[in-house]
Scaffold this motif. Sequence first.
Motif, PDB file in Angstrom:
ATOM      1  N   ALA A  89      -7.104  -3.931  23.381  1.00 38.08           N
ATOM      2  CA  ALA A  89      -6.376  -3.513  22.669  1.00 38.08           C
ATOM      3  C   ALA A  89      -4.232  -3.418  23.162  1.00 38.08           C
ATOM      4  O   ALA A  89      -3.507  -3.147  22.601  1.00 38.08           O
ATOM      5  CB  ALA A  89      -6.373  -1.706  23.535  1.00 38.08           C
ATOM      6  N   SER A  90      -4.195  -3.724  24.287  1.00 39.38           N
ATOM      7  CA  SER A  90      -2.904  -4.434  24.948  1.00 39.38           C
ATOM      8  C   SER A  90      -2.689  -5.264  23.729  1.00 39.38           C
ATOM      9  O   SER A  90      -1.480  -5.596  23.059  1.00 39.38           O
ATOM     10  CB  SER A  90      -3.230  -4.709  25.850  1.00 39.38           C
ATOM     11  OG  SER A  90      -3.637  -5.958  26.562  1.00 39.38           O
ATOM     12  N   ALA A  91      -3.770  -6.651  23.317  1.00 37.40           N
ATOM     13  CA  ALA A  91      -2.809  -7.177  22.383  1.00 37.40           C
ATOM     14  C   ALA A  91      -2.566  -6.939  20.513  1.00 37.40           C
ATOM     15  O   ALA A  91      -1.688  -6.998  20.127  1.00 37.40           O
ATOM     16  CB  ALA A  91      -3.679  -8.820  21.966  1.00 37.40           C
ATOM     17  N   PHE A  92      -3.693  -5.931  20.177  1.00 38.00           N
ATOM     18  CA  PHE A  92      -3.265  -5.166  19.150  1.00 38.00           C
ATOM     19  C   PHE A  92      -1.858  -4.028  19.322  1.00 38.00           C
ATOM     20  O   PHE A  92      -1.274  -4.534  17.539  1.00 38.00           O
ATOM     21  CB  PHE A  92      -4.660  -4.465  19.048  1.00 38.00           C
ATOM     22  CG  PHE A  92      -3.997  -3.016  17.447  1.00 38.00           C
ATOM     23  CD1 PHE A  92      -4.490  -3.683  16.493  1.00 38.00           C
ATOM     24  CD2 PHE A  92      -3.715  -1.991  18.069  1.00 38.00           C
ATOM     25  CE1 PHE A  92      -3.884  -3.098  14.848  1.00 38.00           C
ATOM     26  CE2 PHE A  92      -4.165  -1.053  17.180  1.00 38.00           C
ATOM     27  CZ  PHE A  92      -3.541  -1.970  15.807  1.00 38.00           C
ATOM     28  N   PHE A  93      -1.827  -2.893  20.103  1.00 39.45           N
ATOM     29  CA  PHE A  93      -0.459  -3.031  20.574  1.00 39.45           C
ATOM     30  C   PHE A  93       0.728  -3.608  20.474  1.00 39.45           C
ATOM     31  O   PHE A  93       1.826  -3.916  19.503  1.00 39.45           O
ATOM     32  CB  PHE A  93      -0.410  -1.684  21.350  1.00 39.45           C
ATOM     33  CG  PHE A  93      -1.811  -0.637  21.155  1.00 39.45           C
ATOM     34  CD1 PHE A  93      -1.167   0.041  20.073  1.00 39.45           C
ATOM     35  CD2 PHE A  93      -2.436  -0.366  21.647  1.00 39.45           C
ATOM     36  CE1 PHE A  93      -2.173   1.301  19.769  1.00 39.45           C
ATOM     37  CE2 PHE A  93      -3.327   0.302  21.881  1.00 39.45           C
ATOM     38  CZ  PHE A  93      -3.557   1.921  20.538  1.00 39.45           C
ATOM     39  N   TRP A  94       0.520  -5.421  20.902  1.00 38.35           N
ATOM     40  CA  TRP A  94       1.426  -5.968  21.439  1.00 38.35           C
ATOM     41  C   TRP A  94       2.315  -6.399  19.811  1.00 38.35           C
ATOM     42  O   TRP A  94       3.557  -6.558  19.292  1.00 38.35           O
ATOM     43  CB  TRP A  94       1.481  -6.796  22.524  1.00 38.35           C
ATOM     44  CG  TRP A  94       2.311  -8.063  22.405  1.00 38.35           C
ATOM     45  CD1 TRP A  94       3.971  -7.466  22.728  1.00 38.35           C
ATOM     46  CD2 TRP A  94       2.473  -9.266  21.591  1.00 38.35           C
ATOM     47  NE1 TRP A  94       4.564  -8.979  22.823  1.00 38.35           N
ATOM     48  CE2 TRP A  94       3.620  -9.166  21.847  1.00 38.35           C
ATOM     49  CE3 TRP A  94       1.903  -9.657  20.970  1.00 38.35           C
ATOM     50  CZ2 TRP A  94       4.429 -10.891  21.799  1.00 38.35           C
ATOM     51  CZ3 TRP A  94       2.351 -11.160  20.139  1.00 38.35           C
ATOM     52  CH2 TRP A  94       3.348 -11.414  20.935  1.00 38.35           C
ATOM     53  N   ILE A  95       0.784  -6.431  18.969  1.00 39.32           N
ATOM     54  CA  ILE A  95       1.133  -6.989  17.869  1.00 39.32           C
ATOM     55  C   ILE A  95       2.155  -6.220  16.872  1.00 39.32           C
ATOM     56  O   ILE A  95       2.580  -6.081  15.544  1.00 39.32           O
ATOM     57  CB  ILE A  95       0.180  -7.885  17.097  1.00 39.32           C
ATOM     58  CG1 ILE A  95      -1.003  -8.703  17.566  1.00 39.32           C
ATOM     59  CG2 ILE A  95       0.152  -8.143  15.467  1.00 39.32           C
ATOM     60  CD1 ILE A  95      -2.120  -9.333  17.256  1.00 39.32           C
ATOM     61  N   VAL A  96       1.070  -5.112  16.605  1.00 40.93           N
ATOM     62  CA  VAL A  96       2.335  -3.636  16.070  1.00 40.93           C
ATOM     63  C   VAL A  96       3.743  -3.490  16.675  1.00 40.93           C
ATOM     64  O   VAL A  96       4.154  -3.472  15.853  1.00 40.93           O
ATOM     65  CB  VAL A  96       1.192  -2.892  16.235  1.00 40.93           C
ATOM     66  CG1 VAL A  96       1.832  -1.574  15.939  1.00 40.93           C
ATOM     67  CG2 VAL A  96      -0.115  -2.652  15.302  1.00 40.93           C
ATOM     68  N   ASP A  97       3.962  -3.823  17.951  1.00 41.18           N
ATOM     69  CA  ASP A  97       5.102  -3.234  18.600  1.00 41.18           C
ATOM     70  C   ASP A  97       6.263  -4.451  17.703  1.00 41.18           C
ATOM     71  O   ASP A  97       7.042  -3.721  17.038  1.00 41.18           O
ATOM     72  CB  ASP A  97       4.776  -2.944  19.561  1.00 41.18           C
ATOM     73  CG  ASP A  97       6.333  -2.411  19.807  1.00 41.18           C
ATOM     74  OD1 ASP A  97       6.707  -1.840  20.010  1.00 41.18           O
ATOM     75  OD2 ASP A  97       6.549  -3.620  20.835  1.00 41.18           O
ATOM     76  N   THR A  98       5.444  -5.789  17.594  1.00 42.09           N
ATOM     77  CA  THR A  98       6.420  -6.971  17.589  1.00 42.09           C
ATOM     78  C   THR A  98       6.681  -6.602  15.848  1.00 42.09           C
ATOM     79  O   THR A  98       7.451  -6.509  15.313  1.00 42.09           O
ATOM     80  CB  THR A  98       5.837  -7.797  18.072  1.00 42.09           C
ATOM     81  OG1 THR A  98       5.982  -8.542  19.420  1.00 42.09           O
ATOM     82  CG2 THR A  98       6.660  -9.332  17.628  1.00 42.09           C
ATOM     83  N   GLY A  99       5.901  -6.334  15.368  1.00 42.63           N
ATOM     84  CA  GLY A  99       5.750  -6.474  13.890  1.00 42.63           C
ATOM     85  C   GLY A  99       6.297  -5.090  13.192  1.00 42.63           C
ATOM     86  O   GLY A  99       7.770  -5.405  12.438  1.00 42.63           O
ATOM     87  N   LEU A 100       6.700  -4.041  13.966  1.00 42.27           N
ATOM     88  CA  LEU A 100       7.311  -2.800  13.731  1.00 42.27           C
ATOM     89  C   LEU A 100       9.064  -3.335  13.850  1.00 42.27           C
ATOM     90  O   LEU A 100       9.850  -2.261  13.338  1.00 42.27           O
ATOM     91  CB  LEU A 100       7.099  -1.358  13.817  1.00 42.27           C
ATOM     92  CG  LEU A 100       5.256  -1.012  13.289  1.00 42.27           C
ATOM     93  CD1 LEU A 100       5.033   0.186  14.609  1.00 42.27           C
ATOM     94  CD2 LEU A 100       5.831  -0.658  12.166  1.00 42.27           C
ATOM     95  N   GLY A 101       9.241  -3.739  15.642  1.00 39.41           N
ATOM     96  CA  GLY A 101      10.648  -3.880  15.457  1.00 39.41           C
ATOM     97  C   GLY A 101      11.045  -5.117  15.185  1.00 39.41           C
ATOM     98  O   GLY A 101      12.178  -4.201  14.617  1.00 39.41           O
TER      99      GLY A 101
END
Length: 112
Positions: A89-101
């Motif tokens: 879950a942390s890897a998923f949200f890190w990827i989504v956060d990085t992509g949205l940023g």
Amino acid sequence: MWGSRIQRLKRRQMAKAKTPGGRRTTGTKTAAAAQGAATVAVDAPAPKKKTSIPQFISEVRAEARKIVWPSRKETWITSVMVFIMVLIASAFFWIVDTGLGFASRIILSLGQ
């Protein structure tokens, strides 16, 4: 064979629990209900029997004996599974956060 019988018993118990007093309503309508007035039949609750403190303690102990605690192995396996899911879950949200940023920086740079 036994599974379907148990399921039928559970369904019956659930149906009884959903109706007041455990009774099912009949399909007949009264004159007031036929005219659109809502009628609700409520059973008077039976007076609750008070239990003594020793009886209460013995009932609590009887219920506590029914508890099935997980073994050390089950606890370890469950803990490892939770840890793995937290990592995923942390890897998923890190990827989504990085992509949205990254996407927001590109969109904001277009406006300059």
